[in-house]
Design a protein around this motif. Structure first.
Motif, PDB file in Angstrom:
ATOM      1  N   ALA A 129      -2.495  10.591  14.351  1.00  0.00           N
ATOM      2  CA  ALA A 129      -1.913   9.264  14.583  1.00  0.00           C
ATOM      3  C   ALA A 129      -2.957   8.153  14.611  1.00  0.00           C
ATOM      4  N   GLN A 130      -4.093   8.404  15.231  1.00  0.00           N
ATOM      5  CA  GLN A 130      -5.052   7.317  15.417  1.00  0.00           C
ATOM      6  C   GLN A 130      -5.760   6.878  14.144  1.00  0.00           C
ATOM      7  N   ARG A 131      -5.479   7.589  13.067  1.00  0.00           N
ATOM      8  CA  ARG A 131      -6.077   7.174  11.807  1.00  0.00           C
ATOM      9  C   ARG A 131      -5.376   5.928  11.262  1.00  0.00           C
ATOM     10  N   GLY A 132      -4.217   5.625  11.763  1.00  0.00           N
ATOM     11  CA  GLY A 132      -3.441   4.491  11.250  1.00  0.00           C
ATOM     12  C   GLY A 132      -2.655   4.925  10.033  1.00  0.00           C
ATOM     13  N   LYS A 133      -1.663   4.110   9.679  1.00  0.00           N
ATOM     14  CA  LYS A 133      -0.745   4.499   8.608  1.00  0.00           C
ATOM     15  C   LYS A 133      -1.484   4.709   7.278  1.00  0.00           C
ATOM     16  N   LYS A 134      -2.379   3.731   6.965  1.00  0.00           N
ATOM     17  CA  LYS A 134      -3.059   3.787   5.679  1.00  0.00           C
ATOM     18  C   LYS A 134      -3.975   5.028   5.597  1.00  0.00           C
ATOM     19  N   GLY A 135      -4.711   5.233   6.671  1.00  0.00           N
ATOM     20  CA  GLY A 135      -5.616   6.383   6.722  1.00  0.00           C
ATOM     21  C   GLY A 135      -4.863   7.696   6.596  1.00  0.00           C
ATOM     22  N   ARG A 136      -3.722   7.772   7.289  1.00  0.00           N
ATOM     23  CA  ARG A 136      -2.903   8.996   7.236  1.00  0.00           C
ATOM     24  C   ARG A 136      -2.379   9.241   5.827  1.00  0.00           C
ATOM     25  N   GLU A 137      -1.955   8.133   5.184  1.00  0.00           N
ATOM     26  CA  GLU A 137      -1.416   8.271   3.827  1.00  0.00           C
ATOM     27  C   GLU A 137      -2.502   8.733   2.847  1.00  0.00           C
ATOM     28  N   GLN A 138      -3.719   8.200   3.039  1.00  0.00           N
ATOM     29  CA  GLN A 138      -4.822   8.597   2.147  1.00  0.00           C
ATOM     30  C   GLN A 138      -5.100  10.087   2.267  1.00  0.00           C
ATOM     31  N   ILE A 139      -5.156  10.560   3.511  1.00  0.00           N
ATOM     32  CA  ILE A 139      -5.432  11.980   3.749  1.00  0.00           C
ATOM     33  C   ILE A 139      -4.280  12.827   3.184  1.00  0.00           C
ATOM     34  N   GLN A 140      -3.049  12.349   3.390  1.00  0.00           N
ATOM     35  CA  GLN A 140      -1.897  13.097   2.899  1.00  0.00           C
ATOM     36  C   GLN A 140      -1.938  13.217   1.381  1.00  0.00           C
ATOM     37  N   GLN A 141      -2.411  12.135   0.747  1.00  0.00           N
ATOM     38  CA  GLN A 141      -2.493  12.156  -0.720  1.00  0.00           C
ATOM     39  C   GLN A 141      -3.512  13.189  -1.208  1.00  0.00           C
ATOM     40  N   ILE A 142      -4.634  13.252  -0.506  1.00  0.00           N
ATOM     41  CA  ILE A 142      -5.666  14.233  -0.872  1.00  0.00           C
ATOM     42  C   ILE A 142      -5.085  15.642  -0.752  1.00  0.00           C
ATOM     43  N   ILE A 143      -4.404  15.882   0.366  1.00  0.00           N
ATOM     44  CA  ILE A 143      -3.826  17.207   0.608  1.00  0.00           C
ATOM     45  C   ILE A 143      -2.756  17.527  -0.450  1.00  0.00           C
ATOM     46  N   ASP A 144      -1.866  16.559  -0.699  1.00  0.00           N
ATOM     47  CA  ASP A 144      -0.768  16.798  -1.643  1.00  0.00           C
ATOM     48  C   ASP A 144      -1.288  17.102  -3.045  1.00  0.00           C
ATOM     49  N   HIS A 145      -2.283  16.318  -3.491  1.00  0.00           N
ATOM     50  CA  HIS A 145      -2.839  16.566  -4.829  1.00  0.00           C
ATOM     51  C   HIS A 145      -3.447  17.951  -4.898  1.00  0.00           C
ATOM     52  N   TYR A 146      -4.185  18.284  -3.854  1.00  0.00           N
ATOM     53  CA  TYR A 146      -4.828  19.601  -3.831  1.00  0.00           C
ATOM     54  C   TYR A 146      -3.761  20.701  -3.940  1.00  0.00           C
TER      55      TYR A 146
END
Ligand code: GTP
Ligand code: MG
Length: 202
Positions: free
Chosen positions: A82-99
């Motif tokens: 949560a503390q990463r903020g919405k944008k940070g969370r979305e960026q990480i999610q994108q990395i995971i999803d692509h992988y």
């Protein structure tokens, strides 16, 4: 299985920059702080191989570790911090999803769950998505040193009942403590079994 060699190879955010040698890989995923990086260090018996922290959000990249020159362990960032903020969370999610979408070398994904907690929506949704995308996975309950055996049994029963609401069959389940070095042989033997079956196939 005997780990003779474990070496860091590369960190990045893009799947096309991951190693291209076709070796099978085994990745660890789960919420931030669940113990992914610690587990890699425990399995390889190399304390500082993967970076760990008591503060969630430590691992931010896809990290490849080459084991015995034959296969990879992959440390992934945690989801849902949560503390990463919405944008940070979305960026990480994108990395995971692509992988997860694109990495053909991914042979088994280990989904880590903290054994102390009740089933969490974010984990259940993640596991359901794996079913939809057909990614082979196993579950690891982490930090088993933190609760009693009877509590662990209770929590696992609750978890498996919850999973059985959506799944006909349960995936393989492991129990680990990086602190007490528990579950090491079980996880490594499972990886070895898969590696051997891949050798027969090709
Ligand atoms: P992110 O990289 O932030 O996603 O976290 P992570 O899942 O890689 O967790 P990490 O391995 O960095 O561990 C988080 C914290 O949990 C650290 O303080 C570890 O020492 C602790 N920890 C991890 N595994 C265990 C375990 O089996 N037992 C106990 N007692 N503590 C653990
Ligand atoms: Mg980590």
């Amino acid at each position: 299985m005997n780990i003779k060699k474990a070496e860091f190879v590369i960190s990045n955010t893009q799947v096309d920059k991951c190693p291209q040698d076709g070796k099978p890989e085994y990745a660890f995923i789960g919420r931030s702080n669940v113990g992914k990086s610690s587990l890699i260090n425990m399995l390889t018996a190399k304390k500082g191989l993967a970076m760990t922290s008591s503060t969630p959000g430590k691992t931010q990249l896809i990290n490849h570790f080459l084991i015995n020159d034959e296969w990879y362990l992959v440390d992934l960032p945690g989801y849902g911090y949560a503390q990463r903020g919405k944008k940070g969370r979305e960026q990480i999610q994108q990395i995971i999803d692509h992988y997860l979408d694109e990495r053909e070398e991914l042979t088994c994904l280990f989904v880590l769950l903290d054994c102390r907690h009740e089933p969490q929506k974010i984990d259940l949704e993640f596991i359901d998505q794996l079913g939809e995308s057909g990614i082979p996975f196993a579950i690891i309950f982490t930090k088993i040193d933190k609760i009693s055996t009877s509590r662990l049994k209770e929590n696992v029963t609750v978890y498996t009942q919850k999973l059985l609401e959506n799944w006909e069959e349960l995936p393989l389940v492991f129990y680990t403590s990086s602190e007490h070095k528990k579950g090491r042989d079980e996880v490594l033997n499972y990886i070895e079994e898969i590696n051997e079956s891949l050798k027969i196939k090709y």
